[in-house]
Design a protein around this motif. Structure first.
Motif, PDB file in Angstrom:
ATOM      1  N   ILE A 108       0.822  -1.216   0.000  1.00 48.02           N
ATOM      2  CA  ILE A 108       0.000   0.000   0.000  1.00 48.02           C
ATOM      3  C   ILE A 108       0.856   1.267   0.000  1.00 48.02           C
ATOM      4  O   ILE A 108       0.380   2.352   0.309  1.00 48.02           O
ATOM      5  CB  ILE A 108      -0.990   0.004   1.180  1.00 48.02           C
ATOM      6  N   GLY A 109       2.146   1.096  -0.359  1.00 48.76           N
ATOM      7  CA  GLY A 109       3.003   2.248  -0.564  1.00 48.76           C
ATOM      8  C   GLY A 109       3.522   2.928   0.684  1.00 48.76           C
ATOM      9  O   GLY A 109       3.876   4.116   0.655  1.00 48.76           O
ATOM     10  N   ALA A 110       3.596   2.213   1.805  1.00 51.16           N
ATOM     11  CA  ALA A 110       4.106   2.816   3.035  1.00 51.16           C
ATOM     12  C   ALA A 110       5.588   3.148   2.911  1.00 51.16           C
ATOM     13  O   ALA A 110       6.346   2.423   2.254  1.00 51.16           O
ATOM     14  CB  ALA A 110       3.881   1.884   4.215  1.00 51.16           C
ATOM     15  N   ASN A 111       6.002   4.230   3.542  1.00 52.94           N
ATOM     16  CA  ASN A 111       7.415   4.595   3.633  1.00 52.94           C
ATOM     17  C   ASN A 111       7.995   4.310   5.004  1.00 52.94           C
ATOM     18  O   ASN A 111       9.188   4.036   5.135  1.00 52.94           O
ATOM     19  CB  ASN A 111       7.621   6.077   3.330  1.00 52.94           C
ATOM     20  N   LEU A 112       7.154   4.415   6.036  1.00 53.88           N
ATOM     21  CA  LEU A 112       7.601   4.197   7.405  1.00 53.88           C
ATOM     22  C   LEU A 112       6.619   3.291   8.125  1.00 53.88           C
ATOM     23  O   LEU A 112       5.405   3.477   8.023  1.00 53.88           O
ATOM     24  CB  LEU A 112       7.694   5.517   8.175  1.00 53.88           C
ATOM     25  N   VAL A 113       7.172   2.312   8.850  1.00 50.69           N
ATOM     26  CA  VAL A 113       6.380   1.526   9.781  1.00 50.69           C
ATOM     27  C   VAL A 113       6.853   1.904  11.176  1.00 50.69           C
ATOM     28  O   VAL A 113       8.026   1.723  11.501  1.00 50.69           O
ATOM     29  CB  VAL A 113       6.554   0.012   9.547  1.00 50.69           C
ATOM     30  N   LEU A 114       5.957   2.472  11.978  1.00 50.28           N
ATOM     31  CA  LEU A 114       6.305   2.881  13.337  1.00 50.28           C
ATOM     32  C   LEU A 114       5.711   1.898  14.335  1.00 50.28           C
ATOM     33  O   LEU A 114       4.579   1.432  14.177  1.00 50.28           O
ATOM     34  CB  LEU A 114       5.789   4.290  13.641  1.00 50.28           C
TER      35      LEU A 114
END
Length: 206
Positions: A108-114
């Protein structure tokens, strides 16, 4: 608390909730280096005021789309969607509601997983995310789930009806799809570094 600020006005005043700070960490960093929004894990992200270097959503401005019906489609506007941020626990809940075992952040195009931040998608607009390495991101708001991202998820489950699975993402990921943010202070973000989120004062304008 707030009524005394406007004592002479017959208004239904909102309650003001003080700002506060919460801690988290960077669980993963991803970049959409291809011709579409799908992202893949990388060692780190280099950010300027244009966003993530060589990312699909890089740019100071962008073209309006269905999210901005008040503009003719394709109108140049400020790019407040430079960085897409998600949480693994929220994606797991969305996946369960869709009847699948997982939603990979890159689909889904995430750049960051926090990690370590409860209800990540509910962080209010104007929240500041400070990274140990020096980067600061400002939250614009929630990232509304769309059929396009749902279609990418569905492509990874060929045994399911692609159309119905793609459409189910919108409801399953509502208020769980994460946040979009823009770069307030540039630098480099790497997996494992700590983050501090500064929530602003909040109120409901009635």
């Amino acid at each position: 608390m707030t009524a005394s600020l406007f004592a002479d006005l017959p208004l239904d005043m909102p309650d003001i909730v003080p700002g506060r700070r919460i801690k988290g960490r960077v669980a993963a960093v991803l970049q959409a280096a291809g011709s579409d929004f799908v992202s893949a894990p990388v060692d780190g992200l280099d950010l300027s005021y244009d966003g993530i270097a060589n990312d699909f959503h890089e740019g100071t401005t962008r073209r309006s789309g269905s999210r901005e019906p008040w503009y003719p489609r394709g109108t140049e506007m400020r790019n407040e969607r430079q960085v897409s941020i998600v949480a693994e626990d929220e994606l797991a809940l969305a996946a369960a509601d869709m009847g699948i075992d997982r939603i990979e952040p890159g689909w889904i195009g995430a750049n960051l997983v926090l990690g370590g931040i409860a209800l990540l998608s509910m962080l209010p607009p104007r929240s500041l995310i400070f990274f140990e390495g020096g980067v600061t991101l400002k939250v614009d708001g929630q990232n509304a789930p769309c059929r396009l991202a749902g279609g990418t998820i569905a492509a990874n489950f060929p045994d399911r009806d692609a159309t119905s699975l793609a459409l189910s993402f919108k409801d399953a990921a509502r208020r769980r799809r994460g946040l979009v943010a823009w770069v307030e202070k540039p630098g480099r973000i790497a997996t494992g570094e700590g983050v501090t989120v500064m929530l602003p004062e909040q109120w409901i304008y009635r």
